[in-house]
Design a protein around this motif. Structure first.
Motif, PDB file in Angstrom:
ATOM      1  N   GLY A 125       0.817  -1.209   0.000  1.00 31.34           N
ATOM      2  CA  GLY A 125       0.000   0.000   0.000  1.00 31.34           C
ATOM      3  C   GLY A 125       0.850   1.258   0.000  1.00 31.34           C
ATOM      4  O   GLY A 125       0.497   2.275  -0.591  1.00 31.34           O
ATOM      5  N   PHE A 126       2.024   1.195   0.676  1.00 27.20           N
ATOM      6  CA  PHE A 126       2.959   2.315   0.652  1.00 27.20           C
ATOM      7  C   PHE A 126       3.552   2.514  -0.731  1.00 27.20           C
ATOM      8  O   PHE A 126       3.704   3.626  -1.216  1.00 27.20           O
ATOM      9  CB  PHE A 126       4.117   2.066   1.632  1.00 27.20           C
ATOM     10  N   GLN A 127       3.933   1.392  -1.373  1.00 24.11           N
ATOM     11  CA  GLN A 127       4.709   1.492  -2.599  1.00 24.11           C
ATOM     12  C   GLN A 127       3.870   1.724  -3.845  1.00 24.11           C
ATOM     13  O   GLN A 127       4.279   2.444  -4.737  1.00 24.11           O
ATOM     14  CB  GLN A 127       5.538   0.200  -2.780  1.00 24.11           C
ATOM     15  N   SER A 128       2.701   1.092  -3.919  1.00 22.95           N
ATOM     16  CA  SER A 128       1.865   1.241  -5.114  1.00 22.95           C
ATOM     17  C   SER A 128       0.403   1.297  -4.713  1.00 22.95           C
ATOM     18  O   SER A 128      -0.353   0.365  -4.930  1.00 22.95           O
ATOM     19  CB  SER A 128       2.089   0.073  -6.075  1.00 22.95           C
ATOM     20  N   PRO A 129      -0.003   2.389  -4.075  1.00 19.07           N
ATOM     21  CA  PRO A 129      -1.335   2.467  -3.494  1.00 19.07           C
ATOM     22  C   PRO A 129      -2.472   2.353  -4.491  1.00 19.07           C
ATOM     23  O   PRO A 129      -3.554   1.963  -4.125  1.00 19.07           O
ATOM     24  CB  PRO A 129      -1.351   3.855  -2.833  1.00 19.07           C
ATOM     25  N   HIS A 135      -8.386   0.922 -12.731  1.00 19.04           N
ATOM     26  CA  HIS A 135      -9.411   1.445 -13.616  1.00 19.04           C
ATOM     27  C   HIS A 135     -10.592   2.037 -12.835  1.00 19.04           C
ATOM     28  O   HIS A 135     -11.560   2.483 -13.446  1.00 19.04           O
ATOM     29  CB  HIS A 135      -9.911   0.343 -14.552  1.00 19.04           C
ATOM     30  N   ALA A 136     -10.526   2.020 -11.515  1.00 20.29           N
ATOM     31  CA  ALA A 136     -11.640   2.532 -10.726  1.00 20.29           C
ATOM     32  C   ALA A 136     -11.671   4.054 -10.795  1.00 20.29           C
ATOM     33  O   ALA A 136     -10.655   4.706 -10.978  1.00 20.29           O
ATOM     34  CB  ALA A 136     -11.502   2.078  -9.275  1.00 20.29           C
ATOM     35  N   ALA A 137     -12.866   4.630 -10.673  1.00 21.69           N
ATOM     36  CA  ALA A 137     -12.996   6.081 -10.637  1.00 21.69           C
ATOM     37  C   ALA A 137     -12.323   6.606  -9.373  1.00 21.69           C
ATOM     38  O   ALA A 137     -12.437   6.019  -8.300  1.00 21.69           O
ATOM     39  CB  ALA A 137     -14.472   6.455 -10.660  1.00 21.69           C
ATOM     40  N   HIS A 138     -11.621   7.713  -9.512  1.00 19.95           N
ATOM     41  CA  HIS A 138     -10.920   8.278  -8.371  1.00 19.95           C
ATOM     42  C   HIS A 138     -11.874   9.087  -7.502  1.00 19.95           C
ATOM     43  O   HIS A 138     -12.872   9.644  -7.979  1.00 19.95           O
ATOM     44  CB  HIS A 138      -9.768   9.162  -8.856  1.00 19.95           C
ATOM     45  N   LEU A 139     -11.561   9.150  -6.230  1.00 22.42           N
ATOM     46  CA  LEU A 139     -12.388   9.855  -5.260  1.00 22.42           C
ATOM     47  C   LEU A 139     -12.453  11.342  -5.609  1.00 22.42           C
ATOM     48  O   LEU A 139     -11.424  11.981  -5.838  1.00 22.42           O
ATOM     49  CB  LEU A 139     -11.800   9.658  -3.862  1.00 22.42           C
ATOM     50  N   GLN A 140     -13.658  11.880  -5.649  1.00 24.55           N
ATOM     51  CA  GLN A 140     -13.855  13.295  -5.996  1.00 24.55           C
ATOM     52  C   GLN A 140     -14.120  14.177  -4.777  1.00 24.55           C
ATOM     53  O   GLN A 140     -13.827  15.372  -4.812  1.00 24.55           O
ATOM     54  CB  GLN A 140     -15.032  13.438  -6.969  1.00 24.55           C
ATOM     55  N   ARG A 141     -14.656  13.594  -3.702  1.00 26.71           N
ATOM     56  CA  ARG A 141     -15.006  14.361  -2.509  1.00 26.71           C
ATOM     57  C   ARG A 141     -14.721  13.537  -1.259  1.00 26.71           C
ATOM     58  O   ARG A 141     -14.823  12.312  -1.281  1.00 26.71           O
ATOM     59  CB  ARG A 141     -16.499  14.756  -2.530  1.00 26.71           C
ATOM     60  N   VAL A 142     -14.382  14.245  -0.186  1.00 20.31           N
ATOM     61  CA  VAL A 142     -14.183  13.625   1.119  1.00 20.31           C
ATOM     62  C   VAL A 142     -15.080  14.351   2.122  1.00 20.31           C
ATOM     63  O   VAL A 142     -15.092  15.583   2.164  1.00 20.31           O
ATOM     64  CB  VAL A 142     -12.717  13.718   1.588  1.00 20.31           C
ATOM     65  N   SER A 143     -15.833  13.589   2.904  1.00 14.77           N
ATOM     66  CA  SER A 143     -16.705  14.178   3.916  1.00 14.77           C
ATOM     67  C   SER A 143     -16.044  14.070   5.283  1.00 14.77           C
ATOM     68  O   SER A 143     -15.665  12.979   5.713  1.00 14.77           O
ATOM     69  CB  SER A 143     -18.063  13.464   3.937  1.00 14.77           C
ATOM     70  N   VAL A 144     -15.904  15.213   5.955  1.00 13.14           N
ATOM     71  CA  VAL A 144     -15.260  15.252   7.264  1.00 13.14           C
ATOM     72  C   VAL A 144     -16.222  15.872   8.266  1.00 13.14           C
ATOM     73  O   VAL A 144     -17.054  16.710   7.911  1.00 13.14           O
ATOM     74  CB  VAL A 144     -13.939  16.053   7.228  1.00 13.14           C
ATOM     75  N   ARG A 145     -16.110  15.428   9.500  1.00 12.70           N
ATOM     76  CA  ARG A 145     -16.978  15.962  10.547  1.00 12.70           C
ATOM     77  C   ARG A 145     -16.367  17.227  11.130  1.00 12.70           C
ATOM     78  O   ARG A 145     -15.192  17.257  11.512  1.00 12.70           O
ATOM     79  CB  ARG A 145     -17.194  14.927  11.647  1.00 12.70           C
ATOM     80  N   SER A 188      -5.300   5.226  -1.737  1.00 15.92           N
ATOM     81  CA  SER A 188      -5.665   4.243  -2.759  1.00 15.92           C
ATOM     82  C   SER A 188      -6.873   4.693  -3.575  1.00 15.92           C
ATOM     83  O   SER A 188      -7.099   4.197  -4.681  1.00 15.92           O
ATOM     84  CB  SER A 188      -5.957   2.885  -2.105  1.00 15.92           C
ATOM     85  N   ALA A 189      -7.665   5.645  -3.027  1.00 14.63           N
ATOM     86  CA  ALA A 189      -8.856   6.122  -3.731  1.00 14.63           C
ATOM     87  C   ALA A 189      -8.619   7.439  -4.466  1.00 14.63           C
ATOM     88  O   ALA A 189      -9.454   7.856  -5.266  1.00 14.63           O
ATOM     89  CB  ALA A 189     -10.007   6.301  -2.736  1.00 14.63           C
ATOM     90  N   LEU A 190      -7.483   8.092  -4.218  1.00 12.03           N
ATOM     91  CA  LEU A 190      -7.201   9.379  -4.833  1.00 12.03           C
ATOM     92  C   LEU A 190      -6.508   9.201  -6.183  1.00 12.03           C
ATOM     93  O   LEU A 190      -5.914   8.166  -6.461  1.00 12.03           O
ATOM     94  CB  LEU A 190      -6.324  10.225  -3.907  1.00 12.03           C
ATOM     95  N   ASP A 191      -6.578  10.236  -7.002  1.00 10.62           N
ATOM     96  CA  ASP A 191      -5.970  10.215  -8.327  1.00 10.62           C
ATOM     97  C   ASP A 191      -4.443  10.256  -8.194  1.00 10.62           C
ATOM     98  O   ASP A 191      -3.891  11.253  -7.720  1.00 10.62           O
ATOM     99  CB  ASP A 191      -6.464  11.432  -9.116  1.00 10.62           C
TER     100      ASP A 191
END
Length: 247
Positions: A125-129, A135-145, A188-191
């Motif tokens: 996960g460190f080396q090639s997240p 081919h998955a869509a990259h995360l566009q938004r993050v919800s924080v409290r 892993s979810a970011l572009d």
């Protein structure tokens, strides 16, 4: 190109216990033992000087115990941790301290190999997240409290992210937000074309980078547009070189 070796530090006050770890690691050619320490004070110096990727740590040692040692480290400087101890009653506390595994002495090779399989999954996960879902869509938004509310942050607005144990500290639009998610999982979810890992505990939005200042020993300092200064570690210099076009 072969994957970089996992650099391990052994910390135990018993010489025979460190020898047992060495023997167990002999079956794992992708691990390089970079040092051994017999007590926590010595280990703190070695951690600062060697920046190992993996720490095998005893709990009960003269002076500072293993848990207190970990509390001395900044979250972004925390290596992968595997406890190796003769006492089984501390397992829950060990995992609360973000340990990857908890081995009981005497070391059983089969059980040790299971722990190393877990280490490798984390290390990948460190080396090639992004390798697990190219081919998955990259995360566009993050919800924080934020207090009693939920704030939605567009990922393109994120300046940089820092690991804080099982949380991340997201810096965006001049504010920081604590979000319950590990850095590896979020990354892993970011572009990968936009977000670059520059340290074990730091990710930066490449669009925010203004300057790179080379330092000695292969390290460098990254300066963002808002003046924030972040360390680029030697271990992640190759990735930064290809993304940023560094010499």
């Amino acid at each position: 190109m072969s994957a970089p070796a996992i650099r391990a530090l052994l910390v135990d006050d018993e010489v025979l216990a460190r020898l047992a770890l060495r023997q167990a690691l002999a079956a794992h050619a992708d691990v390089e033992i970079v040092g051994e320490c017999g007590h926590a004070d010595e280990a703190l110096q070695a951690l600062a000087a060697l920046a190992p990727d993996l720490l095998f740590l005893d709990i009960r040692m003269p002076g500072m115990d293993g848990f207190k040692l970990l509390h001395q480290l900044k979250p972004q400087a925390l290596p992968m941790v595997v406890f190796a101890t003769a006492y089984g009653q501390h397992a829950l506390r060990a995992f609360d301290a973000s340990a990857l595994d908890y081995l009981l002495k005497p070391i059983d090779q089969a059980r040790f190999d299971q722990a190393m399989a877990r280490v490798r999954r984390h290390w990948q996960g460190f080396q090639s997240p992004a390798a697990t879902a190219p081919h998955a869509a990259h995360l566009q938004r993050v919800s924080v409290r934020v207090g009693e509310h939920i704030r939605v942050i567009a990922t393109e607005r994120i300046d940089w992210i820092r690991a804080e144990g099982n949380y991340v500290e997201i810096h965006a639009d001049g504010a920081s937000h604590l979000h319950r998610e590990t850095l590896s999982h979020l990354l892993s979810a970011l572009d990968p074309a936009r977000f670059l890992r520059i340290h074990r505990g730091t990710v930066v939005n490449v669009e925010r980078i203004r300057e790179v200042h080379p330092l000695f020993n292969g390290n460098a300092e990254i300066v963002l547009r808002d003046g924030t200064r972040l360390d680029l570690s030697r271990r992640f210099r190759a990735g930064a070189r290809s993304v940023l076009g560094l010499p």
